[in-house]
Scaffold this motif. Structure first.
Motif, mmCIF file in Angstrom:
data_model
loop_
_atom_site.group_PDB
_atom_site.id
_atom_site.type_symbol
_atom_site.label_atom_id
_atom_site.label_comp_id
_atom_site.label_asym_id
_atom_site.label_seq_id
_atom_site.Cartn_x
_atom_site.Cartn_y
_atom_site.Cartn_z
ATOM 1 N N ILE A 116 0.844 -1.202 0.000
ATOM 2 C CA ILE A 116 0.000 0.000 0.000
ATOM 3 C C ILE A 116 0.878 1.250 0.000
ATOM 4 O O ILE A 116 0.600 2.222 -0.707
ATOM 5 N N GLU A 117 1.948 1.218 0.792
ATOM 6 C CA GLU A 117 2.852 2.376 0.846
ATOM 7 C C GLU A 117 3.533 2.616 -0.504
ATOM 8 O O GLU A 117 3.690 3.764 -0.935
ATOM 9 N N ASP A 118 3.931 1.546 -1.184
ATOM 10 C CA ASP A 118 4.526 1.686 -2.521
ATOM 11 C C ASP A 118 3.525 2.302 -3.495
ATOM 12 O O ASP A 118 3.868 3.174 -4.298
ATOM 13 N N ARG A 119 2.280 1.834 -3.418
ATOM 14 C CA ARG A 119 1.245 2.362 -4.305
ATOM 15 C C ARG A 119 1.000 3.841 -4.015
ATOM 16 O O ARG A 119 0.853 4.655 -4.929
ATOM 17 N N ARG A 120 0.970 4.205 -2.737
ATOM 18 C CA ARG A 120 0.780 5.627 -2.382
ATOM 19 C C ARG A 120 1.934 6.483 -2.893
ATOM 20 O O ARG A 120 1.717 7.587 -3.404
#
Length: 197
Positions: free
Chosen positions: A3-7
């Motif tokens: 999720i952090e990579d996507r953000r």
């Protein structure tokens, strides 16, 4: 992908959209037309979203300038490395002038607007990489001369010609001849250690 990579990817995508839109508006209508309200309307983000990514319009212009320096460095590198070494100075000088002509608003962001980017101390990688390409074309011809000073003088000469040409202060049909003359006088083929002072 986490999720952090996507953000992080989404943030980078939004930043690129903001800077590319600012660049498009500036190239079409000048930097005065670049406002958060205008950017908001163009990309359909609210003004708070724009401010979430950039604290000010100056910060957006600095981001455009950094992109410009990277593009300029890549163009100068290509010009320098795709011709015979003896032809590199003129190829680089002409590519520099073409960049300024083809992207006037970007060039203005790089050199004409107030900026927080720092030059001449190696701390800003993008301006340093463009300078390094100019330096690389001059270094083989510098001999005992100070290659940094030679590069700064060459850059200043190119910049002056570009700015005067863009401001219609010089005869338009002689830009190429002026660039050739600048290269010939600052970096003649024989420049180097035997030059008498």
């Amino acid at each position: 992908m986490t999720i952090e990579d996507r953000r992080a990817r989404d943030r980078a995508t939004r930043r690129r959209l903001i800077t590319s839109t600012a660049r498009t508006v500036a190239e079409r209508e000048g930097w005065d037309a670049v406002t958060t309200r205008r950017l908001s309307a163009e990309i359909e983000y609210s003004q708070p979203v724009i401010y979430k990514h950039f604290a000010s319009l100056d910060e957006i212009a600095d981001a455009v300038a950094l992109e410009g320096f990277a593009e300029l460095a890549a163009g100068l590198h290509e010009a320098r490395t795709t011709v015979a070494p003896g032809d590199a100075p003129i190829a680089v000088a002409r590519r520099y002038a073409a960049f300024a002509t083809d992207a006037p608003a970007v060039y203005e962001a790089m050199f004409g607007r107030a900026t927080r980017l720092r030059f001449g101390n190696g701390s800003a990688p993008a301006p340093s990489s463009a300078f390094a390409e100019l330096r690389a074309v001059l270094e083989p011809r510098a001999g005992h001369d100070d290659v940094e000073l030679l590069t700064e003088t060459f850059w200043a000469g190119l910049h002056g010609l570009v700015v005067l040409q863009r401001g219609a202060r010089l005869r338009p049909d002689l830009q190429e001849a002026r660039i050739d003359l600048l290269v010939e006088k600052i970096v003649p083929a024989g420049l180097g250690g035997d030059r008498r002072r």
